[in-house]
Design a protein around this motif. Structure first.
Motif, PDB file in Angstrom:
ATOM      1  N   ASP A  56       0.849  -1.202   0.000  1.00 39.77           N
ATOM      2  CA  ASP A  56       0.000   0.000   0.000  1.00 39.77           C
ATOM      3  C   ASP A  56       0.876   1.239   0.000  1.00 39.77           C
ATOM      4  N   HIS A  61     -23.362  -6.002  -2.898  1.00 36.55           N
ATOM      5  CA  HIS A  61     -23.589  -4.628  -3.345  1.00 36.55           C
ATOM      6  C   HIS A  61     -25.031  -4.470  -3.809  1.00 36.55           C
ATOM      7  N   TYR A  64      -5.839   1.287   8.799  1.00 36.55           N
ATOM      8  CA  TYR A  64      -4.748   1.028   7.835  1.00 36.55           C
ATOM      9  C   TYR A  64      -3.512   1.842   8.175  1.00 36.55           C
ATOM     10  N   SER A  75     -20.667   2.316   0.567  1.00 36.35           N
ATOM     11  CA  SER A  75     -19.290   2.275   0.078  1.00 36.35           C
ATOM     12  C   SER A  75     -18.349   2.885   1.120  1.00 36.35           C
ATOM     13  N   GLY A  76     -17.255   2.166   1.399  1.00 37.69           N
ATOM     14  CA  GLY A  76     -16.273   2.679   2.367  1.00 37.69           C
ATOM     15  C   GLY A  76     -16.606   2.336   3.805  1.00 37.69           C
ATOM     16  N   SER A  77     -17.678   1.529   4.009  1.00 39.15           N
ATOM     17  CA  SER A  77     -18.055   1.231   5.405  1.00 39.15           C
ATOM     18  C   SER A  77     -17.119   0.190   6.040  1.00 39.15           C
ATOM     19  N   GLY A  78     -16.330  -0.521   5.218  1.00 39.78           N
ATOM     20  CA  GLY A  78     -15.344  -1.455   5.799  1.00 39.78           C
ATOM     21  C   GLY A  78     -15.569  -2.913   5.455  1.00 39.78           C
ATOM     22  N   LYS A  79     -16.435  -3.181   4.460  1.00 39.31           N
ATOM     23  CA  LYS A  79     -16.769  -4.576   4.124  1.00 39.31           C
ATOM     24  C   LYS A  79     -15.532  -5.344   3.645  1.00 39.31           C
ATOM     25  N   THR A  80     -14.816  -4.765   2.651  1.00 38.58           N
ATOM     26  CA  THR A  80     -13.641  -5.460   2.102  1.00 38.58           C
ATOM     27  C   THR A  80     -12.561  -5.619   3.174  1.00 38.58           C
ATOM     28  N   THR A  81     -12.513  -4.651   4.089  1.00 40.52           N
ATOM     29  CA  THR A  81     -11.510  -4.723   5.155  1.00 40.52           C
ATOM     30  C   THR A  81     -11.739  -5.968   6.016  1.00 40.52           C
ATOM     31  N   VAL A  93     -10.996   2.233  10.765  1.00 42.45           N
ATOM     32  CA  VAL A  93     -11.779   1.679   9.656  1.00 42.45           C
ATOM     33  C   VAL A  93     -12.788   0.661  10.182  1.00 42.45           C
TER      34      VAL A  93
END
Ligand SMILES: Nc1ncnc2c1ncn2[C@@H]1O[C@H](COP(=O)(O)OP(=O)(O)OP(=O)(O)O)[C@@H](O)[C@H]1O
Length: 591
Positions: A117, A537, A353, A379-385, A359
């Motif tokens: 990153d 999604h 991060y 979007s950006g709420s932390g799902k992928t994290t 996050v």
């Protein structure tokens, strides 16, 4: 003036670099034998030449013949040694480059994802490709040659002092002068090389990003801008390379002047000695050749510092990378987990991060085995994290994650990768055949197993319709497959891996209805035997999920099934309404 040859850290770097040479002891010794042979020939050859000329001066042609024959024999021997020497040196060079690249590449692969990153890919590429060659050339060229030069200096030095102490002293006098010249320029060159490496990193980064992201570059219409950015950095690189070469050339030119003056002095004083009879013409001629070798060796030794300063920067960059940059090594567990059921628990997990912006905040999630769980949120709420932590790509700042009640940090890397599969929005497929892409998940899978997995993932028929079927080569990053097809191949990969936990990141881009239909069927097939966690999604795809977790700004703000959440959870209701409105709007546009 205080001349500091090497700093303590430089010596450590050099010792470390030498280890790479000593792992090729045989070649190293062979190189020395060749060099010693060349030095010996360099000493006897001038005597034969001197003898030949002496015979001609004495008008005795017959006595010149043996010396001509010896010159020929030693000349051929010198050529053979020179051939062997270049073979051994190039092989040593390439082996060292290979070893450095191997160690660097391993270190690159071992770097934590956090490093990727923060780092610039170009920097890694430039260290891997540029610095390794630079260092290997310096080790084989500078270090070995310097040892050789010391040997040559001693051998030729004894010879020249034996012939004439006065003439030899003229040559020796130049040493401190050339040493000072190269020492002064060495420091400048090191600083120049440091800046050069930074520009080189930018060059690799700029060109690499544009080539890898060519689709975005073209579709954004920024080809011209990217070309100009490339020209700017390539131009700067060119100028800096020229500047560093110029510094080297300046120091060389200054030392050449000193050398030239020395040669004139040697010829003049030696000529006077011949005329007054204190020196034989044969030795005078031989001396001129020796003095060339002698001052050449002195010159190389004076340049030793300069040459090494040139690569110190590369050595620093290489070993810093091999040591994992400043990132701490990932703690990897040793516990084997077999036959897991697939239960997942997040206990009070918090994460950031950058150690600044939170996050995930105190997230607790319990996912029973063989269930279908969805995670929703804006979007950006932390799902992928959440997926990233479950895949142990990052470490939680607080809290723990468990698989079958074993802490994720204790689980062996291979077991974790085997039991947890992820199907991403844009799965990465390599430029090899579809079959080979599938075999990456399970190299022992039979053709029958591959086909069964593809049938379950609803992609078998499509693969069979391709001209080369399973042997069809996937274009770079799977460009000749649609997003939905790539996802189905990724599902087949997960099935082949026999993972008990499948993480599925639904594609944001709207897949065509057919793809959506098949992917849903494929997930249904997975859910029969595995724990499936979906990032959804489109809420319409998760209505049937056993449990839905609602995430907002990194916090869990709701848990339940669709019907309970739609009545009790404001955030979920809002997300659902937004989607219904979008669908209505789209259908109005179609009408
Ligand atoms: N590698 C990263 N480094 C720094 N911040 C990151 C990184 N990845 C994500 N973030 C930030 O973390 C937050 C959560 O991102 P995440 O990708 O988990 O959200 P998401 O809910 O999956 O979003 P989306 O639905 O848009 O994919 C965002 O604010 C994002 O900017």
């Amino acid at each position: 003036m205080k001349i500091k040859f090497f700093k303590q850290e430089d010596i450590k770097l050099l010792k470390r670099a030498l280890k790479y040479v000593f792992s090729y002891k045989t070649k190293f010794i062979l190189a020395f034998v060749c060099i010693l042979g060349s030095i010996g020939i360099g000493i006897v050859q001038p005597l034969f030449w001197g003898g030949i000329l002496d015979s001609f001066f004495k008008k005795s042609i017959d006595s010149a013949i043996p010396n001509i024959v010896y010159t020929l024999i030693f000349g051929i021997l010198a050529s053979i040694l020179s051939y062997l020497q270049s073979y051994v040196f190039s092989s040593l060079n390439q082996n060292i480059i290979f070893d450095l690249k191997r160690d660097m590449y391993k270190a690159i692969l071992d770097l934590p994802v956090k490093a990727y990153d923060e780092l610039n890919n170009g920097e890694l590429m430039s260290r891997l490709h540029g610095d390794s060659g630079e260092v290997a050339n310096a080790i084989t060229g500078t270090l070995i040659n310097s040892v050789v030069d010391v040997i040559r200096l001693i051998a030729v030095g004894i010879t020249v002092f034996t012939i004439s102490v006065k003439l030899a002293l003229i040559v020796v006098i130049t040493f401190p002068i050339t040493f000072l010249i190269f020492n002064k320029y060495g420091k400048k060159i090191r600083a120049g090389n440091k800046n050069l490496s930074q520009v080189n990193d930018k060059y690799y980064s700029e060109s690499g990003q544009t080539i890898w992201g060519i689709r975005e570059v073209k579709s954004l219409g920024i080809k011209k801008y990217k070309f100009e950015a490339f020209i700017k950095v390539a131009n700067k690189l060119k100028e800096m390379i020229v500047a560093v070469i110029l510094l080297g050339a300046k120091s060389q030119a200054l030392s050449d002047i000193v050398n030239h003056l020395t040669s004139i002095a040697v010829v003049f004083v030696g000529g006077v000695f011949v005329v007054n009879g204190s020196l034989n013409i044969k030795y005078f001629i031989a001396f001129n050749s020796y003095s060339g070798q002698f001052s050449g060796s002195l010159l190389s030794i004076s340049k030793f510092n300069l040459n090494l300063q040139q690569v110190m920067n590369s050595l620093e960059r290489i070993f810093f990378l091999i040591d994992g940059l400043s990132y701490s090594h990932e703690e990897i567990g040793e516990k084997s987990i077999h036959n897991i059921t697939g239960e997942i628990n997040f206990k009070n997990v918090s994460f950031s991060y950058d150690n600044q912006v939170s996050v995930l905040d105190d997230v607790t999630i319990n996912i029973p085995s063989k269930s279908r769980t969805a995670i929703v949120g804006s979007s950006g709420s932390g799902k992928t994290t959440i997926f990233n932590l479950l895949l142990r790509l990052y470490q939680p700042c607080n809290g723990n994650i468990f698989i079958d009640h074993t802490d994720l940090n204790e689980i062996k890397e291979e077991d974790l990768r085997r039991h947890v599969s992820v199907v991403r929005q844009e799965p990465v497929l390599f430029m090899i055949s579809i079959k080979e892409n599938l075999l990456l998940a399970n190299p022992d899978a039979t053709q029958q197993e591959i086909e069964n997995a593809c049938k379950k993932a609803y992609i078998h028929e499509y693969i069979e319709s391709m001209p080369n079927k399973y042997n069809s080569i996937v274009g770079e990053n799977g460009v000749n497959l649609s997003g939905g097809q790539k996802q189905r191949i990724a599902i087949a990969r997960a099935l082949l891996k026999k993972s008990k936990i499948i993480l599925f990141d639904e594609a944001t881009s709207s897949l065509d209805n057919e793809s959506q239909f098949y992917i849903k069927k494929a997930i249904d097939a997975l859910a029969e035997d595995c724990t499936v966690v979906l990032i959804a999604h489109r809420l319409s795809t998760i209505i049937e999920a056993d449990v839905i977790y609602v995430l907002e700004n990194g916090k869990i703000v709701g848990r339940g099934n669709h019907h309970s959440l739609i009545h009790t959870n404001k955030v979920y209701k809002h997300l659902y309404q937004a989607e219904v409105e979008l669908i209505n709007e789209n259908s109005r546009e179609v009408i």
